[in-house]
Design an enzyme around this catalytic site. Structure first.
Site, mmCIF file in Angstrom:
data_model
loop_
_atom_site.group_PDB
_atom_site.id
_atom_site.type_symbol
_atom_site.label_atom_id
_atom_site.label_comp_id
_atom_site.label_asym_id
_atom_site.label_seq_id
_atom_site.Cartn_x
_atom_site.Cartn_y
_atom_site.Cartn_z
ATOM 1 N N GLU A 15 0.631 -1.118 -0.052
ATOM 2 C CA GLU A 15 -0.061 0.009 -0.046
ATOM 3 C C GLU A 15 0.911 1.373 -0.118
ATOM 4 O OE1 GLU A 15 -1.034 -2.723 1.555
ATOM 5 O OE2 GLU A 15 -3.022 -2.892 0.535
ATOM 6 N N HIS A 35 -12.254 -5.162 8.003
ATOM 7 C CA HIS A 35 -12.438 -5.021 6.446
ATOM 8 C C HIS A 35 -13.830 -4.444 6.313
ATOM 9 C CE1 HIS A 35 -9.198 -7.858 6.263
ATOM 10 N NE2 HIS A 35 -9.106 -7.677 4.920
#
Lengths: 426, 325, 343
Positions: B60, B129
């Protein structure tokens, strides 16, 4: 909507539910008998304040609760459901139901005021203490509305913005058509309106009047009037004579010169006389002659005249408006018969001076009773019945009449010495 | 007009901009052949080729950092961070680097980039999530923050975000990907910083974002039918820039402001709006400002639990009914 | 894979005439500019004109100069908060660098960024970054952009030994290697990560060189204090990148003669270490070599005094510059020049 314990008498603080006429889940129509209540003055059947389904009964038969406590909830179709107790006071236990000693404040008569329907009042809300949202406050301020005059349809009778707007619409609809002029209130008028309304609402007024024969006053006045006018530039009227006599009379009736303080009357050693002055379209002011009792009649005349001139010139100072203890209101020049004046709290009395008219009256003459033509005027005193009673006021008026009718006014008028003739009130 | 799903609209928006401007490039994990784990970028590789649509490693910081480097040297990159929860993994890049580079360089550096990410709960993915973190981005000066609720908005606002010369964090909502909506044909470019009034009412104003918007609309319907409470519903669409003008106008009309937020309670986006309302629109308010939010806890995974933790239609209706008087 | 060191590829620590005289003079001039400016920054800090903190490159000049001279004007430099040298070496004006340290309007960023964020985009100095490792992926991105656009620009990314242990280092190296990006990662190993010897916190002996193979790259270790060696390494790695052969990772051994920052008197160094390295001072070393190569003393002196004069003039100009007007506080968050978040 919440159904609350109604106020069934000015001093009634609690009530006991003695019967329910509807069960939970049953439909009730507005006005239909819903329950029965017993209080220390009255046994009453209470109708439902609205139509709908009874969704809760909060207080069982036999329980005593304070006035304003939520007793039941009626679910009206289409209205926001407010859970019982969210806004009304929840039911207290028996022990709590008795008000604590010394708190002794009767529930306001608001429950009666809102259309006389018990159960629609706003429990727990004191005068001027309602839940007004910011926009509602703003609208009320902008349009100078009285919240007490606006019907609240929000939760627990809250005034919503919509309610204020509806109220304004109503006012607009009731407005005069375009051919009538609107006269906004002057600052003085607004202040007067507030004060008069407050006084009228809170002070129990009693009116007492005496007829006074102003012969003695007139003789003294007439004899001196030319010289006075030449010296002072203005004419002597009855007003200073009456003021002087009032000061003398107040000396023996100090309560009338007092200040009402709820649980006591403060006795004032000084007599500060308010003189009501009319300023035409602008309104009324009542400036103060301080220590009127210390002034001679001549000095009092001058002081009153100066004050009235100052008022008319709009040059009164804040000091001229404070610490008044008694008020004189003079309509004499208009020839009125009688006026019931409104007291200026915290003063406890006010005297109206009306027209002096030459009238035939019975007088004692050397040959017995005859008819004479005398200048007769009515002096009417409004007094605060909380501070004193009729006998006291009447005695004062009798004294005042005596002074005015019997005093050697010429001597008094000529007495230019400071200090006046009245002893200070006790 | 075409009926597109939200995810199709996302792909269409990216395609529209890549077609128009050669400088637009797209990178992320599994975005190329796989068309994205949420299938929101299907067809892009085929249409624009591997040079412009690039799969990255699970990195990321590198994804967002590379987007930054490319943006400051002439490209207009779109970077995908698969789950918005993972923004935390590269938060330095977003909050410390991208948000501040222009300011610190006194305007020398420009970063016309978009970071798109899948936000929000409803998919039973559990606490790491399922978060809604658009409020994190709102709190960092230097980032524009967008969260569409419909397919048309997804396409139009994504196009606007790509064309915007500043960094935009674009929050798509997982639970909305399958939702369908009318999307106008042809080029579609919306405007950032504009809220939409979806429903006009007269009693209360509900402000919602992303997946809370359809719930607010349904709640408004029920409030009308069951309680005769008439509700305005505003789809906020952008947090930064914030359309305070629309919010003020609609709040003034009803005097009652409610926010419907998926963020956990503390510092959700509605807190800022409530603060602005209390400070600037105080004299329009006819009652307290009420925030309807997720409680301040991590999100549970089980379906029965997840379904009840976010503001449900029922909870919205009950809250308004209870407080609107 | 064999380790390439200065001996094998970049020439022994000696002349090797593959570097022409103008280049050598450029290198010397660059070294001096960095040295003298950094010394001036040090003095200004002692005079309390430079506020906050400042990270000086004293003793590490050769890495900055060696690369800068080898780079093209359109190449990109990314460096850390110890970035005065790199920014200056790319051609940023001295008055801009000093002005930024002093927080003045003439500063490269008008005082908005400060010592740790020196940026001069017109000179390819794409920013100095204060979060360790953050700029490595950014440099990779700039290289990706060049690759995508088909120019043969390269990005050169400078960082310290401590950076090799942070996550972003690994992500950037991996991505650059996989995408074969034209980026040169230069690790200035000055033996200390802030106040701690690097070897005590690193799993391998050579923090950068021993990681190269993890990314499929050749380990490269060079003498970072020899400007010629650095220049050669730069020239070669840049050429490889331009030719499309992908990234390089170079470990340049050097030493900082001052503390980590101005606030650090560096008492944690073992006795004698500093003296050893002072013997290998990049500038005295290079000066000696130039004389050996036949450059005459007067020409060197004239460069020295010219540079000193330039530093002095820049100092006065920076001191005379006022602070930026307060309006700049709310400017330049967005491209439109403003910072508004609402309507």
């Amino acid at each position: 909507m919440d159904v609350v314990m109604p106020q069934l008498g000015e001093t009634v603080k609690e009530g006991t539910v003695t019967a329910w006429h509807k069960k939970v889940g049953e439909r009730v129509e507005q006005g239909e008998l819903l329950f029965e209540v017993s209080t220390d003055k009255v046994d009453t059947e209470i109708p439902a304040p609205a139509s709908g389904i009874v969704s809760a009964l909060l207080v069982p038969v036999g329980q005593t609760v304070r006035v304003g406590t939520a007793l039941a909830v009626i679910d009206e179709p289409g209205k926001p459901r407010v859970p019982a107790g969210a806004t009304a006071r929840p039911p207290a236990t028996e022990a709590e139901a008795k008000p604590p000693p010394g708190s002794g404040r009767a529930e306001p008569a608001q429950a009666q005021e809102s259309g006389g329907e018990p159960g629609t009042g706003r429990p727990g809300h004191r005068e001027g203490d309602s839940l007004l949202s910011p926009v509602v406050r703003k609208l009320i301020a902008e349009h100078h509305l009285d919240p007490a005059a606006i019907a609240g349809t929000g939760a627990a009778g809250r005034i919503t913005r919509g309610d204020v707007l509806a109220h304004l619409d109503k006012l607009k609809a009731a407005q005069p058509p375009a051919d009538r002029r609107r006269a906004p209130l002057s600052r003085i008028r607004k202040r007067t309106a507030e004060q008069m309304a407050h006084s009228w609402k809170h002070v129990p007024h009693v009116l007492q009047a005496v007829e006074v024969d102003f012969q003695a006053v007139e003789q003294a006045r007439a004899a001196r009037t030319a010289a006075w006018k030449a010296r002072e530039g203005w004419s002597l009227t009855y007003l200073p004579f009456i003021a002087h006599a009032v000061c003398a009379a107040l000396g023996d009736f100090p309560v009338l010169n007092g200040t009402f303080e709820g649980d006591s009357v403060l006795l004032n050693p000084r007599i500060n006389l308010c003189i009501a002055v009319d300023l035409g379209e602008e309104g009324l002011v009542a400036p103060v002659v301080k220590d009127a009792h210390r002034k001679s009649l001549a000095e009092l005349s001058r002081a009153i005249h100066a004050l009235i001139e100052k008022a008319r010139a709009r040059q009164l100072a804040p000091d001229d408006m404070t610490e008044g203890t008694y008020t004189l209101s003079n309509s004499g020049s208009f020839g009125t018969l009688l006026t019931a004046p409104i007291i200026n709290p915290p003063q406890v009395a006010i005297l109206s001076i009306d027209g002096v008219v030459r009238k035939p009256v019975a007088v004692e003459g050397p040959g017995g009773e005859t008819v004479a033509i005398r200048p007769i005027g009515v002096l009417a005193q409004s007094f605060d019945h909380r501070a004193l009673d009729g006998a006291y006021s009447a005695a004062f008026l009798r004294r005042l009449k005596l002074i005015l009718e019997k005093q050697d006014w010429s001597t008094v008028l000529d007495d230019a010495a400071a200090g006046g003739s009245a002893p200070p009130p006790a | 007009m075409a009926q597109l799903t939200y995810r199709e609209a996302v792909a269409a928006g990216i395609a529209q901009e890549m077609e128009r401007d050669e400088r637009v490039v797209f990178l992320g994990e599994d975005v190329a052949d796989a068309g994205g784990v949420f299938k929101a970028t299907v067809g892009l590789l085929e249409r624009f080729g591997p040079k412009r649509v690039r799969n990255t490693p699970i990195s990321e910081q590198a994804i967002v950092g590379a987007a930054m480097g490319a943006a400051m040297t002439g490209l207009r990159p779109i970077a995908e961070i698969m789950f918005s929860d993972f923004l935390a993994v590269c938060w330095d890049m977003i909050a410390n680097e991208i948000a501040k580079a222009r300011y610190m360089s006194a305007g020398q550096i420009a970063l016309p980039l978009v970071i798109r990410t899948a936000n929000g709960a409803g998919s039973r993915f559990g606490a790491q999530h399922s978060q809604s973190v658009e409020n994190w981005a709102m709190s960092v000066p230097g980032l524009k923050v967008v969260a569409p609720s419909t397919a048309a908005d997804a396409k139009g606002l994504l196009a606007a975000a790509v064309r915007d010369p500043d960094p935009v964090i674009f929050f798509e909502h997982k639970a909305l990907y399958a939702s369908k909506g009318e999307v106008p044909d042809g080029e579609l470019v919306d405007r950032l910083g504009t809220a939409k009034v979806l429903r006009e009412g007269s009693d209360v104003t509900l402000v919602a974002l992303a997946a809370m918007v359809p719930r607010a609309l349904e709640a408004a319907q029920r409030l009308e039918q069951e309680e005769r409470i008439s509700a305005t519903v505003i789809d906020l669409r952008s947090l930064v820039p914030l359309d305070t003008r629309t919010l003020q106008a609609e709040t003034a009309k009803t005097g009652r402001l409610y926010t419907v937020e998926e963020n956990p309670r503390l510092c959700g986006w509605g807190a800022e709006i409530a603060s602005i309302a209390a400070e600037e629109w105080f004299y329009e308010l006819d009652g307290p400002i009420i925030r309807i939010t997720t409680p301040h806890v991590p999100l549970p995974a089980a379906d029965a639990l997840e379904d009840n933790i976010l503001p449900t239609v029922q909870r919205i209706v009950e809250t308004v009914r209870r407080t609107a008087g | 894979m064999t380790t390439r060191t200065n001996a094998a590829t970049f020439g022994a620590a000696g002349p090797n005439d593959d570097i022409d005289r103008p280049t050598r003079l450029s290198l010397y001039r660059s070294l001096l500019e960095v040295r003298l400016l950094e010394k001036r920054a040090y003095d200004l800090f002692l005079q309390n004109l430079v506020k906050g903190t400042s990270h000086l490159s004293l003793g590490q000049e050769a890495v900055a100069s060696g690369f800068a001279v080898a780079m093209r004007p359109d190449d990109y430099t990314y460096c850390t908060y110890r970035g005065h040298a790199h920014t200056l070496a790319r051609g940023a004006p001295m008055v801009g660098v000093l002005g930024e340290l002093l927080g003045r309007k003439c500063g490269l960023m008008g005082g908005k960024g400060g010592s740790m964020h020196l940026t001069s985009v017109p000179h390819g100095a794409m920013g100095s970054y204060a979060i360790v490792g953050a700029h490595l992926p950014v440099a990779a991105g700039a290289a990706w952009s060049a690759q995508y656009r088909g120019t043969d620009q390269v990005a050169v990314c400078f960082f310290g030994d401590g950076t090799t242990n942070i996550g972003a280092f690994h992500e950037a190296l991996n991505l650059a290697a996989v995408w074969k990006l034209p980026v040169i990662f230069v690790c200035e190993n000055n033996l200390y990560m802030e106040y701690t010897p690097i070897r005590s916190v690193t799993a391998v002996e050579r923090p950068a060189a021993d990681r190269a193979q993890a990314y499929g790259l050749e380990p490269i270790e060079i003498d970072g204090n020899d400007a010629d060696v650095v220049y050669r390494a730069a020239r070669e790695s840049i050429a490889r990148a331009r030719a499309g052969h992908g990234p390089s990772l170079i470990e340049a051994k050097t030493y900082r003669t001052s503390g980590h920052s101005r606030a650090d008197p560096a008492k944690y160094r073992p006795p004698g270490e500093l003296d050893e390295w002072l013997e290998r001072d990049p500038i005295s070393l290079y000066r000696k070599r130039l004389l050996e190569l036949g450059f005459d003393e007067p020409s060197l002196r004239s460069i020295e005094s010219a540079v000193q004069r330039a530093v002095d003039e820049a100092t006065e100009a920076a001191k005379a510059s006022p602070p930026s007007p307060l309006e700049v506080i709310e400017r330049d968050v967005w491209v439109d020049g403003g910072s508004s978040w609402r309507n």
